[in-house]
Motif scaffolding. Structure first.
Motif, short mmCIF file in Angstrom:
data_model
loop_
_atom_site.label_atom_id
_atom_site.label_comp_id
_atom_site.label_asym_id
_atom_site.label_seq_id
_atom_site.Cartn_x
_atom_site.Cartn_y
_atom_site.Cartn_z
N LYS A 245 0.71 -7.07 10.12
CA LYS A 245 1.75 -7.31 9.12
C LYS A 245 1.28 -6.81 7.76
N THR A 246 2.21 -6.32 6.96
CA THR A 246 1.88 -5.81 5.63
C THR A 246 1.17 -6.85 4.78
N ARG B 205 0.01 2.01 8.73
CA ARG B 205 0.19 0.60 8.41
C ARG B 205 0.20 0.35 6.90
N LEU B 206 0.09 1.41 6.10
CA LEU B 206 -0.08 1.29 4.65
C LEU B 206 1.01 2.06 3.88
N ASP C 233 3.58 1.31 1.95
CA ASP C 233 4.05 0.89 0.62
C ASP C 233 3.06 1.13 -0.50
N GLU C 234 1.79 1.26 -0.21
CA GLU C 234 0.78 1.33 -1.27
C GLU C 234 0.16 2.72 -1.45
#
Length: 140
Positions: free
Chosen positions: A86-87, A112-113, A115-116
């Protein structure tokens, strides 16, 4: 903006040369590593760390998620995000501080990353051609 693509075939004996090529052809300290499990992402990251002046044993951060290494001109953060489900787990260890630190961020399983990611990053795709031969594509 369209990223430039450079592809090479290499064997394990040529890993230091490939690590040097990655550093020459990338224009970011954030590099995403894509490829199947066991294709050699961590092996290449070890060779890149060596090129950046880290001469000790670099280990995979499979369980710690991120390992921090002091190099000649700062720090190298090696991420293995395979176990992230999960984020929220990323924010639990402060991923945004690492990513936006201006230091080297070498990230395995970067999907999995989403957004950043910083605006400027490079990508590496590694494919196994056979037991000893790999194909790498560098997008920068």
């Amino acid at each position: 903006m369209e990223k430039k693509k450079h592809c090479f075939e290499y064997s394990l004996e040529e890993i230091d040369f490939i690590a040097q090529k990655v550093l020459e052809l990338t224009n970011s300290k954030t590099i995403l590593f894509r490829g199947e499990m066991g294709v050699g992402k961590t092996t290449l990251i070890k060779a890149i760390a060596k090129q950046l002046g880290f001469n000790k044993n670099l280990t995979s951060p499979t369980f710690s998620i991120v390992n921090e290494y002091e190099i000649s001109d700062g720090f190298l953060y090696h991420f293995d995000l395979y176990r992230i489900k999960k984020t929220e787990e990323l924010y639990d260890f402060g991923v945004e501080e690492y990513i936006h630190s201006g230091e080297w961020n070498l990230i395995e399983w970067p999907e999995r990353l989403v957004d950043e990611l910083p605006d400027n990053y490079a990508e590496i795709q590694i494919v196994s051609l056979n037991n000893n031969l790999r194909k790498i594509c560098i997008y920068s």
